[in-house]
Design an enzyme around this catalytic site. Structure first.
Site, short mmCIF file in Angstrom:
data_model
loop_
_atom_site.label_atom_id
_atom_site.label_comp_id
_atom_site.label_asym_id
_atom_site.label_seq_id
_atom_site.Cartn_x
_atom_site.Cartn_y
_atom_site.Cartn_z
N GLU A 1 0.84 -1.22 0.00
CA GLU A 1 0.00 0.00 0.00
C GLU A 1 0.87 1.26 0.00
O GLU A 1 0.52 2.26 -0.63
CB GLU A 1 -0.93 -0.03 1.21
CG GLU A 1 -1.96 -1.16 1.08
CD GLU A 1 -2.89 -1.25 2.27
OE1 GLU A 1 -2.38 -1.58 3.36
OE2 GLU A 1 -4.09 -0.99 2.13
N GLU B 1 -3.76 -9.57 3.50
CA GLU B 1 -4.57 -9.23 4.67
C GLU B 1 -5.66 -10.24 4.99
O GLU B 1 -5.96 -10.51 6.16
CB GLU B 1 -5.21 -7.84 4.49
CG GLU B 1 -4.28 -6.69 4.82
CD GLU B 1 -3.35 -6.31 3.69
OE1 GLU B 1 -3.29 -7.06 2.68
OE2 GLU B 1 -2.67 -5.27 3.80
N1 COA Z 1 4.30 -7.52 12.13
C1 COA Z 1 4.94 -7.90 13.26
N2 COA Z 1 5.91 -8.83 13.29
C2 COA Z 1 6.25 -9.40 12.12
C3 COA Z 1 5.63 -9.07 10.91
C4 COA Z 1 4.61 -8.08 10.94
N3 COA Z 1 3.98 -7.69 9.84
N4 COA Z 1 6.16 -9.81 9.92
C5 COA Z 1 7.09 -10.57 10.50
N5 COA Z 1 7.14 -10.33 11.82
C6 COA Z 1 8.07 -10.94 12.79
C7 COA Z 1 7.80 -12.42 13.00
O1 COA Z 1 6.85 -12.62 14.03
C8 COA Z 1 9.17 -12.94 13.37
O2 COA Z 1 9.37 -12.64 14.75
P1 COA Z 1 10.18 -13.68 15.69
O3 COA Z 1 11.53 -13.81 15.07
O4 COA Z 1 10.16 -13.02 17.03
O5 COA Z 1 9.39 -14.96 15.66
C9 COA Z 1 10.12 -12.04 12.58
O6 COA Z 1 9.37 -10.88 12.23
C10 COA Z 1 10.63 -12.66 11.29
O7 COA Z 1 9.51 -13.13 10.52
P2 COA Z 1 9.51 -14.57 9.82
O8 COA Z 1 8.16 -14.78 9.28
O9 COA Z 1 10.06 -15.54 10.77
O10 COA Z 1 10.58 -14.32 8.68
P3 COA Z 1 10.64 -14.92 7.22
O11 COA Z 1 11.89 -14.42 6.62
O12 COA Z 1 10.37 -16.39 7.25
O13 COA Z 1 9.41 -14.25 6.43
C11 COA Z 1 7.95 -12.44 5.74
C12 COA Z 1 9.38 -12.85 6.20
C13 COA Z 1 7.91 -10.95 5.65
C14 COA Z 1 7.63 -13.07 4.38
C15 COA Z 1 6.93 -12.97 6.78
O14 COA Z 1 7.34 -12.54 8.06
C16 COA Z 1 5.51 -12.48 6.60
O15 COA Z 1 4.78 -13.02 5.78
N6 COA Z 1 5.11 -11.47 7.40
C17 COA Z 1 3.74 -11.02 7.47
C18 COA Z 1 3.36 -10.22 6.30
C19 COA Z 1 1.92 -9.81 6.38
O16 COA Z 1 1.01 -10.57 6.54
N7 COA Z 1 1.75 -8.51 6.26
C20 COA Z 1 0.47 -7.93 6.23
C21 COA Z 1 0.22 -7.35 7.55
S1 COA Z 1 -1.25 -6.41 7.46
#
Ligand code: COA
Length: 703
Positions: free
Chosen positions: A105, A125
């Site tokens: 966004e 989302e």
């Molecule tokens: N908000 C808060 N914390 C988040 C986050 C978010 N949007 N995205 C990731 N984190 C945190 C995870 O909880 C994790 O924390 P931890 O190490 O304490 O367990 C850390 O960041 C790393 O994330 P992880 O998923 O383990 O890393 P990855 O490299 O495997 O994947 C992403 C990275 C970005 C692909 C994945 O974290 C993801 O899909 N995040 C969410 C994205 C999402 O849904 N965004 C829309 C939100 S409205």
């Protein structure tokens, strides 16, 4: 410490950089930093354009999901994004890694987007029970065709940069460093005297076809996203984009968003987001423990499970040797693997050369000694203790020192299996779910003597083969199957009382289970569970009604789909279940003979009995230390047993109902039915009495 949002100037281009590890989540500090920086840039006449980039492994990967629980503090997403879009000079997003949610966004609010070649744009989302709430529903269909925008938001699947470029979401791709690419692109914009190109000022693409497109998506949602609120809210917001001016559409999006964010669906899905990451934290494994390298894998048994497991490793580019005692089994196993891959090629999810590569990684053999070079061997033979012990004895003689010996047993005592080897510290349970190449769950069972580095290696292997590994300790059925036992017991008991299989299964399916348990039994083979119970008869309750229906069907040879008849009939070629009045009658008559009350439980009672029995068993698993956390149980059930994600898993669901309500209902069932099944687990009793929750119990142990 680095500034969370910094700004440097290269010639007349301002480069604004977000640096908020680990994933640049757009929390309050990032929003405040962007607000301050863009407010200052607005008044700088020496700046001709702005590049917005991120440090670290990815562009902004979303809002800070934790903030949804505490409430979004000022400055709001809208305020910041509007400030960026209002910029009097062009703003170019430089996107690398995964722009997700608020990250996409943010990029949409910029005037142009340059993406690194392997970057991806996603709006996931709905997987969190919410909709894009920072203008995504309004801006995306102004950049890419409406139907593609809806697909992207409904599926949550990120678009690769090249597709984003084709559709108009990205303006250019950068082969090398994305910031350099974006600066070059921006220089060109400046040279051409290009103005800011505000997304909100573009018309919605294909708006004239909106009615038909929205209707089609509504039908798709009714079919595939049953019981969910957020997909319909998404359609409302997108519909507004096609009918209203941007500012009014934004208001509709905000209203829909606000309604969803604290609703049970979103709370459940947020819980799972963190639960799925929490499973990796194993208190028994210290952070300086090193995983053992796994670069060759052996599998014993070329049946459905062995073949599926072999595919998991070949998919991760790890060579696998499959050993079986019979050539015919190997031939059949390999043919099935080939067929599965061919299907993927036909569907387009696998390229023909990848298919050949994967087949080349799998070596079938009758020679047990071929396992000598494997770093990890997984036994995947029939569920029989004597056979497994025999295999582990042989493996002990063949496998190299330090190799990990895994068993895919779903119920058997792994300590007993480990005891036949001279290296019980290297033995571990690796319980895959069928079909193993598809199902995301891997139960990792830590036996009494399993070494911490073996446990850690198993977690690493799970990640390598893209499974969610959840650690359990040894008991009958571990986490998943042990909790299934009381759940299915109640389902069968309802039949003796007078419910029909259809009534029971539809109650479970209306709750959201992927499939009712009786239909599951028919699919797996009714005899499978029955034979395991016969083998464990001495350990089971002395109760003639216990799983009586499965026993009767097995005695009749009505074993489910494979015999065309089980809890249901399967007369048609499409294998659709149809009611079978004869079995219904047979169960009723047996219930009467055994003194089961004739009372036809209604939908609510069926659900309460099945799920509360499951939750009560879950509480016992926690007391016994079989599961580390209630949230681990939720991950097991949502990723391996078809439990609906929007209820958050059985333990989270129990918290939302209230543990006191569940405890009281269990006591009530104890007055109506057999008390041996209906006594609250001590942990459930304790938490109910303290008006606590499983979630708080998890948190207290983390502290
Ligand atoms: N908000 C808060 N914390 C988040 C986050 C978010 N949007 N995205 C990731 N984190 C945190 C995870 O909880 C994790 O924390 P931890 O190490 O304490 O367990 C850390 O960041 C790393 O994330 P992880 O998923 O383990 O890393 P990855 O490299 O495997 O994947 C992403 C990275 C970005 C692909 C994945 O974290 C993801 O899909 N995040 C969410 C994205 C999402 O849904 N965004 C829309 C939100 S409205």
């Amino acid at each position: 410490m680095n500034e969370i949002v910094s700004c440097s100037v290269i010639d007349n281009i301002a480069v604004v950089r977000i640096d908020n590890p680990p994933v640049n989540a757009m929390d309050r500090a990032v929003r405040a930093g962007l607000n301050k920086t863009f407010s200052e840039l607005k008044n700088r006449s020496d700046i001709a354009a702005v590049v917005l980039a991120c440090a670290g492994r990815t562009f902004v990967a979303g809002a800070d999901i934790k903030e949804f629980d505490t409430g979004i503090r000022a400055p709001s997403f809208h305020e910041v994004l509007q400030l960026i879009e209002d910029s009097p000079r062009p703003v170019v997003a430089a996107v690398h890694g995964t722009a997700l949610g608020a990250g996409t966004e943010l990029a949409l609010a910029c005037h142009y987007r340059v993406a690194q070649q392997d970057a991806r744009f996603g709006l996931p989302e709905l997987s969190l029970g919410i909709i894009p709430g920072a203008g995504g529903t309004q801006r995306l269909p102004r950049l890419i065709p409406l139907d593609r925008a809806l697909d992207m938001m409904l599926s949550g699947k990120p678009l690769p940069a090249a597709t984003a470029r084709e559709l108009g979401l990205a303006d250019a791709l950068a082969a090398g460093d994305v910031v350099e690419g974006a600066i070059a692109f921006t220089r060109d914009l400046i040279a051409r005297g290009a103005d800011p190109r505000r997304t909100r000022e573009q018309p919605v693409k294909n708006a004239e076809k909106a009615d038909a497109i929205l209707q089609e998506k509504r039908a798709q949602i009714a079919k595939t996203m049953r019981n969910r609120k957020s997909p319909l809210a998404l359609l409302e917001a997108v519909k507004a984009a096609t009918e209203l001016p941007f500012a009014d559409g934004l208001k509709v999006e905000s209203e829909q968003s606000r309604r969803l964010v604290q609703a049970p669906e979103a709370r459940a899905l947020r819980h799972l987001f963190f639960a799925e990451r929490e499973v990796r934290k194993i208190p028994a494994v210290s952070s300086d423990e090193k995983a053992r390298p796994v670069s060759r894998v052996g599998i014993v048994g070329a049946g459905t499970m062995g073949g599926g497991i072999a595919m998991c490793f070949a998919n991760a580019n790890i060579p696998v040797t499959i050993v079986d005692a019979a050539q015919a089994n190997l031939d059949r196993g390999l043919a099935t693997i080939r067929k599965n891959y061919e299907r993927s090629v036909t569907r387009g999810s696998l390229k023909p050369d990848q298919f050949e590569q994967r087949m080349a990684l799998i070596t079938p053999t009758l020679d047990f000694s071929a396992l000598a070079s494997a770093d990890l061997v997984i036994e995947a033979v029939f569920e029989n203790m004597a056979l497994k012990k025999d295999i582990f004895g042989k493996l002990d003689g063949v496998a190299r020192p330090g190799a990990i010996l895994g068993t895919n047993t779903s119920t058997l005592d792994i300590d007993e299996i480990a005891a036949v080897t001279r290296r019980p510290q290297d033995v571990i349970g690796l319980h895959f779910f069928s079909p193993a190449n598809v199902m995301p769950l891997l139960e990792i069972v830590q036996a009494r003597q399993t070494a911490p580095d073996v446990l850690m290696t198993a977690m690493d292997v799970a990640k390598q083969i893209k499974k969610t590994g959840v650690v359990a300790k040894v008991c009958y059925g571990f986490i998943g199957n042990r909790m299934m036992d009381p759940y299915a017991r109640e389902a069968e008991h309802c039949l003796l009382e007078g419910a029909t299989p259809e009534q029971v299964d539809s109650a479970l399916e209306e709750f959201g289970m992927a499939m009712g348990i009786l239909a599951v039994f028919d699919m797996a083979g009714v005899d499978i569970g029955h034979l395991t119970r016969v083998a464990r008869k001495h350990l089971l309750p002395d109760d003639p009604t216990f799983y009586r229906c499965s026993a009767m069907l097995t005695e009749c040879g009505w074993l489910g789909q494979k015999t065309g008849r089980g809890f249901y009939r399967y007369d048609n070629a499409d294998r659709k279940r149809t009611p079978d009045p004869e079995t219904v009658e047979m169960f009723w008559a047996e219930g009467k003979r055994l003194g089961a009350a004739r009372r036809t439980p209604d939908r609510q009672e069926i659900q309460e009995r099945c799920f509360y029995a499951m939750v009560n068993e879950g509480a016992r698993l926690l007391e016994e230390g079989i599961a580390l956390r209630a949230s681990d149980i939720d991950v097991v059930y949502t990723s391996g047993y078809g439990f609906p994600r929007y209820h958050g898993g059985p333990m989270f669901y129990a918290d939302t109902i209230g543990l006191k309500v569940i405890r009281d209902r269990i006591l009530e069932f104890g007055r109506t039915f057999d008390r041996q099944y209906w006594t609250p687990a001590p942990l459930l009793e304790l938490l109910a009495r303290n008006e606590s929750t499983f979630d708080k119990w998890d948190a207290s142990r983390r502290a």
